[in-house]
Write an enzyme that holds these catalytic residues in place. Structure first.
Site, PDB file in Angstrom:
ATOM      1  N   HIS A 162       0.813  -1.213   0.000  1.00  0.00           N
ATOM      2  CA  HIS A 162       0.000   0.000   0.000  1.00  0.00           C
ATOM      3  C   HIS A 162       0.854   1.273   0.000  1.00  0.00           C
ATOM      4  O   HIS A 162       0.395   2.336   0.409  1.00  0.00           O
ATOM      5  CB  HIS A 162      -0.967   0.015   1.183  1.00  0.00           C
ATOM      6  N   ASP A 170       2.235   2.376  -2.944  1.00  0.00           N
ATOM      7  CA  ASP A 170       2.243   2.972  -4.282  1.00  0.00           C
ATOM      8  C   ASP A 170       1.318   4.177  -4.388  1.00  0.00           C
ATOM      9  O   ASP A 170       1.712   5.235  -4.883  1.00  0.00           O
ATOM     10  CB  ASP A 170       1.954   1.936  -5.370  1.00  0.00           C
ATOM     11  N   GLY A 197      -8.091 -14.352  -7.150  1.00  0.00           N
ATOM     12  CA  GLY A 197      -8.201 -14.046  -5.734  1.00  0.00           C
ATOM     13  C   GLY A 197      -6.973 -14.358  -4.922  1.00  0.00           C
ATOM     14  O   GLY A 197      -7.041 -14.445  -3.698  1.00  0.00           O
ATOM     15  N   LEU A 240      -2.317 -11.980  -7.066  1.00  0.00           N
ATOM     16  CA  LEU A 240      -1.318 -11.986  -8.124  1.00  0.00           C
ATOM     17  C   LEU A 240      -1.695 -11.047  -9.265  1.00  0.00           C
ATOM     18  O   LEU A 240      -1.051 -11.035 -10.309  1.00  0.00           O
ATOM     19  CB  LEU A 240      -1.114 -13.409  -8.658  1.00  0.00           C
ATOM     20  N   SER A 283      -4.475 -10.588 -11.438  1.00  0.00           N
ATOM     21  CA  SER A 283      -5.017 -10.958 -12.739  1.00  0.00           C
ATOM     22  C   SER A 283      -5.684  -9.758 -13.392  1.00  0.00           C
ATOM     23  O   SER A 283      -5.764  -9.679 -14.624  1.00  0.00           O
ATOM     24  CB  SER A 283      -6.019 -12.107 -12.590  1.00  0.00           C
ATOM     25  N   ASP A 318       0.756  -2.804  -9.641  1.00  0.00           N
ATOM     26  CA  ASP A 318       0.337  -3.987 -10.382  1.00  0.00           C
ATOM     27  C   ASP A 318       0.589  -3.830 -11.878  1.00  0.00           C
ATOM     28  O   ASP A 318       1.185  -4.700 -12.521  1.00  0.00           O
ATOM     29  CB  ASP A 318      -1.148  -4.260 -10.137  1.00  0.00           C
ATOM     30  N   TYR A 354     -10.171  -1.932   0.681  1.00  0.00           N
ATOM     31  CA  TYR A 354      -9.030  -1.260   0.056  1.00  0.00           C
ATOM     32  C   TYR A 354      -9.289   0.246   0.003  1.00  0.00           C
ATOM     33  O   TYR A 354      -8.427   1.060   0.358  1.00  0.00           O
ATOM     34  CB  TYR A 354      -8.817  -1.837  -1.347  1.00  0.00           C
TER      35      TYR A 354
END
Length: 379
Positions: A33, A35, A122, A125, A127, A172, A221
């Site tokens: 957290h 970024d 979930g 990673l 997606s 990400d 989030y």
């Protein structure tokens, strides 16, 4: 996966794709957290990801399908509209289409589109970033355009922030876009600027996916994002990256306890990223592992985005001699734990960890021995 994409595309649309792109998932190595707070992060692109195939249509129909669902979601050209329920996955490529215009780029008016993936969902990673990057590459290629990699990364983040609705930073998408095999991606999110840090030989990644809830759009989030912004405002700065440890120590008592904890996590986590880069550049995996564990404890106690399942896995992993360190990876609130190990950690050790987890929680985690991979590219 390319052969699966081709076969499924032909079975679904009765023709072959004109453009194919692949984008990898990513491991958040350290920098939890940080970024969207303007800090620094380290991540690794992995050898699993999302493949997207696209073929243009002469009409203005946009048809989407995926290897998971096989049904077709049809839309028409024009301003994309958010989808819900079983069709909500289409918001990722739709968000990219909506974002392209913000950067002077275009998508074709009509097309057939298929996405396939070998990433576990979930598991933290990302997606979502992978499908955004792969979609962006096929869209711009179909229009004969080849913008800089940094622009595509920004398009993908814009899609996630403004269309999907997750206020993420650029970790990400940046790692998925700039990844390279046997390297970590270092991002200074203020630029953003991107650099590569060689991964020492003998370093291995193991992912333990708990299958516990990992739905970033559900508000947890966003709540942490909001708390960080409130803490920054209370400290008189635009972003928490501008706060030094001394400044925080002097003003911490003026913050609500929850905001003080969030700010302390971010400030100390940014320092851990710098220390970890230094450790990796000197091939000191022991120090890097110690910093990973410290990162997890901070997520657990200060940022409060860990869970009992994630904490159990970290506790079980760090007492194994061949494990340098372990921490949650991704946004938290469930998902997965990453372990940095020596080559001596293998399937037998991973199964022992999984068995202990099953005994404690009644379900078995998925185990993934992840390898580093290259960033997003046309195929």
């Amino acid at each position: 996966m390319k052969s699966e994409l081709l076969a499924t595309f032909r079975a679904t649309f009765l023709r072959s794709p004109e453009f194919i792109a692949r984008a990898p998932g990513r491991i958040e190595f350290i920098g939890n957290h940080t970024d969207y707070n303007g800090g620094t992060v380290l991540g690794a692109a992995i050898d699993r990801g999302v493949w997207v195939g696209l073929a243009r249509r002469e009409d203005q129909q946009r048809r989407f399908s995926s290897g998971q669902r096989r049904d077709i979601v049809a839309t028409s050209a024009g301003a994309p509209q958010r989808r819900s329920g079983a069709e909500s996955w289409v918001n990722y490529p739709l968000g990219v289409i909506a974002a392209l215009g913000e950067f002077g780029l275009r998508a074709p008016a009509g097309f057939d589109y298929l996405a396939v993936s070998n990433l576990p969902t979930g598991a933290g990673l990302s997606s979502s970033a992978a499908i955004e990057l792969a979609s962006a590459l096929t869209f711009v290629a179909s229009m004969g355009e080849s913008p800089p990699r940094e622009t595509l990364v920004k398009v993908a983040r814009h899609a996630e922030n403004h269309f999907v609705g997750v206020p993420c930073g650029i970790l990400d998408q940046g790692v998925s876009g700039f990844g390279r095999r046997d390297h970590l991606v270092f991002i200074d999110c203020r630029g953003p600027s991107f650099d590569l840090v060689p991964l020492p030989a003998g370093a291995h990644f193991w992912i333990f996916n708990t299958h516990t809830k990992h739905a970033l759009v559900d508000g947890l989030y966003a709540e942490r994002h909001r708390e960080c912004m409130e803490a920054a405002a209370a400290l008189g700065v635009a972003q928490l990256v501008e706060v030094s440890p001394a400044m925080l120590a002097a003003a911490e008592g003026k913050l609500r306890p929850s905001l003080a904890k969030r700010a302390r996590h971010v400030v100390e986590e940014i320092a851990r990223v710098s220390a970890c880069v230094a450790a990796l550049r000197t091939e000191n995996l022991t120090d890097a592992g110690r910093l990973l564990v410290a990162s997890h404890r901070s997520s657990q106690r200060l940022f409060e985005n860990s869970t009992a399942e994630l904490d159990f896995l970290v506790d079980a992993l760090v007492i194994v001699p061949s494990v340098y360190g372990a921490r949650l990876t991704g946004g938290g609130f469930g998902g997965a734990v990453m372990a940095l190990t020596s080559p001596e950690f293998g399937d037998a050790e991973a199964r022992q960890i999984a068995a202990a987890y099953t005994q404690a929680f009644g379900t078995a985690p998925d185990i993934l021995h992840a390898k580093t991979g290259d960033g997003a590219a046309l195929q």
